[in-house]
Design an enzyme around this catalytic site. Structure first.
Site, short mmCIF file in Angstrom:
data_model
loop_
_atom_site.label_atom_id
_atom_site.label_comp_id
_atom_site.label_asym_id
_atom_site.label_seq_id
_atom_site.Cartn_x
_atom_site.Cartn_y
_atom_site.Cartn_z
N ASP A 476 0.83 -1.21 0.00
CA ASP A 476 0.00 0.00 0.00
C ASP A 476 0.87 1.27 0.00
OD1 ASP A 476 -2.37 1.45 0.05
OD2 ASP A 476 -3.24 0.25 1.65
N ASP A 546 -10.76 2.12 -3.28
CA ASP A 546 -11.27 1.84 -1.94
C ASP A 546 -12.80 1.85 -1.93
OD1 ASP A 546 -8.88 1.44 -0.70
OD2 ASP A 546 -8.73 3.44 0.18
C1 GLA Z 1 -5.74 1.78 2.16
C2 GLA Z 1 -6.15 0.62 1.30
C3 GLA Z 1 -7.21 -0.19 2.01
C4 GLA Z 1 -6.67 -0.67 3.33
C5 GLA Z 1 -6.19 0.52 4.15
C6 GLA Z 1 -5.47 0.04 5.40
O1 GLA Z 1 -6.77 2.70 2.30
O2 GLA Z 1 -6.60 1.05 0.05
O3 GLA Z 1 -7.63 -1.29 1.23
O4 GLA Z 1 -5.62 -1.59 3.11
O5 GLA Z 1 -5.29 1.32 3.42
O6 GLA Z 1 -5.03 1.09 6.19
#
Ligand code: GLA
Length: 736
Positions: A476, A546
């Protein structure tokens, strides 16, 4: 006066032999014309009377013996439009009266900023052509590289700039390539724009004279624009008709693609490093390589353009090229538990996930350091003792005993100020000395361009993968850059951070994969903030958004597939009502939206009833029957969800045309109009295909077995009625 890109009369030279015609790259030394052929595409450019590289042709494949007359400069038609700007170039230096977008701009230490690049020599090796250019006066060389893919005709272009002068110079702008289209006035530009939780919105706009800039100034690819374009001539709503030129830049840092229609209606597309805040000091003897800018052409519309890109990505870009494994069905509890991950909680979810056919269990954020929420812990990559008292091994063993492999979330490039790492190394982040450091999600960006930071990040990841049986990393990256300073190096070298950061990111990914060849990696950046053909060389899949609302996802996924293969498009089934729209949607609807890419489940399984498990198990079983077709097949967008459409229909056809999978959804019915008739595409018209319903049959009479011709031409009526309805079926070839 003649316009060089006007569809050049093609001359026939009897001297070109059939044997010579089989080469993907050829040079006609009498006319001084290079020609590259691949797939259904030919691409040609010449060395003109000024000794510049001048584009001649990019389009449908020409006859093997066809050749071009020599390239001639255009004299221009006014003192305001000098020949330098009126004559298109493959790779133009900024100098000699060039008023259009240059590919390269340099400032020399004596103040000279004039750069005029002329042909010196070339080399042909298989599908690759390298050409050396040199400034008319100074020892600055550019090596252009062209590589044509024989299957799709997609051409990869890049440049390497070499300083052979005795002094350092400053590169202020460096593109990989300029693409030139036939001049014309009937072009439509397609691009993808977005924001966090609203990525990949397809925009289509008529082109006019002037520039349209697609870019990121954020240090990474960004959610706002994808480094992709397509230009349609005489745009039609038929996805499979018309001329389309398209391209994608393989770079995960700040980038820019400038689409320009000049005063002679010449269309050029220049892409590479973003010149905004750019400055790469090149010492004597050093060189700078640009990213690769891929470009392709389709005479069968934007639909075929995206299918060509999908094939190319699978066979030439992804780490498991040329035959990537289909994505496993995953479970991830992020939306269900957020940071509250514990050994026992995850084990309970793992048992339930295994019972519905999940193949990979992924632990998301929250397992490390002092991570209770997003205020602390990033940078401290040890297992949290309270949550996992015996390390990760007991959970990993449990996941394996349930027949799944194990994946883990990491965010290696970031640090919370509230972390041991930051307390020890406050100088490791991007910053300007003495200036405030702007936080995003309570975190700062580690300066990966620094050798010590690179070593730290590689070191902890290597240790994690060496000590634990981990099959998958969700990598990420949850903010963009601010204050992109690098105080540890000289002030005139600090801007190299835009290149060196990304080079080191790629280097870490490459070395990790070499050392741990079984590990697969997902690129995530708060959803789809880092998706491009550069990161896809090192990552097997991406997290497109997301936003997991299954209705919103239909539009995001529609846009996403213009540039990227469904193989890499992960899609989870999550809670309802939830997400940005809080819409209550059936489990079946949610599954059918996610089954159009790499399927995942992110719901809280502790809240499910017996019938939910039964529905999920059934649909995951069905998904496994069509997964290869969905992920590796040919995608046809039959009905688009965009622009307020009430329906969405996609069809995927396997590469051997033995199977098709169709997903149809309805947002809401109004005035009792029937669902649109469906005309499938891409089947073998003579073969017999048998219908199999993945969901319950929605009404409407379809035959059990019929020819491809019937499925493609008769107009299939599904009786979908109501709000947020969806149905899916597959066709399997039964004969011949
Ligand atoms: C980001 C990712 C999510 C999740 C969060 C965790 O927003 O896109 O899918 O993994 O971080 O903090």
């Amino acid at each position: 006066m003649r316009s060089a890109l006007k569809f050049v009369t093609v001359f026939f030279f009897a001297a070109v032999t059939a044997a010579g015609a089989q080469n993907a790259v050829r040079f006609d030394s009498s006319a001084k014309v290079f020609r590259l052929d691949g797939g259904d595409v030919s691409y040609a450019f010449g060395i003109n009377d000024r000794n510049e590289l001048q584009p001649l042709y990019w389009g449908s494949r020409l006859g093997a013996a066809d050749s071009f007359p020599p390239a001639h400069t255009n004299e221009g038609n006014a003192s305001f439009d000098m020949s330098t700007s009126a004559t298109p170039q493959e790779f133009a230096g900024w100098g000699a009266g060039l008023q259009l977008e240059p590919a390269l701009k340099i400032t020399f230490p004596d103040g000279n900023r004039d750069l005029v690049l002329h042909y010196v020599s070339h080399r042909i090796e298989g599908n690759t052509l390298s050409i050396r250019l040199k400034d008319v006066e100074r020892e600055v060389f550019v090596e252009l590289r062209y590589e044509i893919d024989p299957a799709t005709g997609i051409l990869g272009r890049s440049a390497k700039i070499e300083n052979k002068t005795a002094a350092a110079l400053m590169i202020e702008q460096a593109a990989a390539a300029t693409w030139t289209l036939p001049h014309g006035t009937n072009y439509t530009l397609d691009s993808l724009t977005g924001r966090w939780a609203g990525e990949d919105q397809l925009q289509q706009e008529a082109m006019h004279q002037g520039q349209r800039v697609l870019e990121s100034r954020r240090g990474s690819t960004g959610h706002q624009n994808d480094p992709w374009f397509a230009i349609e001539r005489a745009h039609t709503n038929d996805q499979d008709a018309g001329d389309v030129w398209f391209g994608a830049l393989a770079w995960s840092g700040s980038w820019r693609i400038t689409v320009e229609q000049d005063l002679l209606n010449q269309v050029r597309v220049t892409g590479g490093y973003n010149p905004f805040d750019f400055g790469y000091k090149l010492n004597p003897g050093e060189s700078l390589a640009t990213p690769v800018f891929y470009g392709g052409y389709s005479s069968h519309g934007i639909g075929e353009a995206s299918r060509l890109l999908h094939r190319f990505e699978l066979a030439q870009i992804l780490p498991q090229r040329p035959n990537p494994h289909p994505r496993p069905v995953i479970y991830n509890s992020w939306e269900a538990t957020e940071f509250n991950v514990t050994e026992s909680g995850q084990e309970t979810l793992a048992e339930k996930a295994a019972s519905i056919g999940v193949e990979r269990f992924v632990v998301d954020d929250g397992w490390f350091g002092q991570r209770k929420d997003d205020h602390a812990g990033l940078g401290d990559w040890y297992v949290n003792q309270q949550k996992f008292p015996n390390g990760l091994k007991p959970l990993i063993d449990k996941v394996h005993s349930l027949g799944m492999d194990f994946g883990l979330w990491v965010e290696p490039e970031m640090v919370n100020p509230n972390s041991d790492l930051y307390r020890k190394h406050p100088d490791w982040v991007l910053n300007f000395a003495g200036r405030p450091r702007t936080e995003g999600r309570n975190q700062l960006v580690l300066n990966l361009a620094r050798p010590d930071v690179r070593a730290y990040v590689f070191g902890f990841l290597d240790k994690l993968l060496s000590e634990n049986d981990i099959a998958f990393l969700k990598w990420d990256y949850n903010r963009n850059w601010s204050e992109p300073g690098w105080p540890a190096v000289a002030s005139d070298e600090q801007k190299q951070v835009y290149v060196k950061y990304v080079d080191n990111l790629y280097g870490i990914l490459r070395e990790l994969r070499e050392k741990h060849p079984k590990v697969e990696i997902e690129s995530c950046s708060g959803g789809g903030g880092r998706v491009d053909l550069g990161i896809l060389r090192y990552t097997d899949e991406v997290w497109p958004s997301d936003n997991t609302d299954p209705f919103d996802r239909l539009t995001i996924q529609d846009g996403f597939t213009y540039a990227y293969t469904p193989e890499v498009m992960m899609a989870w089934v999550t809670e309802t009502p939830s997400g940005p729209n809080y819409a209550p949607l059936s489990l079946q609807y949610r599954f059918l939206s996610s089954m159009q890419g790499g399927l995942g489940v992110g719901s809280n399984l502790n809240h499910w009833q017996a019938e939910d498990f039964a529905t999920a198990k059934h649909l995951i079983d069905e998904y496994k029957q069509i997964r290869e077709t969905v992920q590796h097949g040919s995608l046809y967008r039959l009905v688009s969800p965009r622009n307020g459409s009430e329906q969405s229909v996609t069809e995927s056809v396997s590469s051997d045309r033995n199977q098709a999978a169709v997903f149809a959804s309805l947002h809401s019915s109004q005035f009792g109009y029937p669902y649109p008739l469906l005309y499938l595409r891409g089947l073998d018209p003579k073969a017999q295909y048998k219908l199999h319903w993945i969901t319950a049959k929605p009404g409407g009479d379809l035959p059990e077995t019929a020819t491809g011709a019937f499925w493609m031409n008769s107009g299939l009526q599904l009786n979908l009625m109501g709000d947020f309805q969806a149905a899916a079926f597959r066709l399997d070839r039964v004969a011949p």
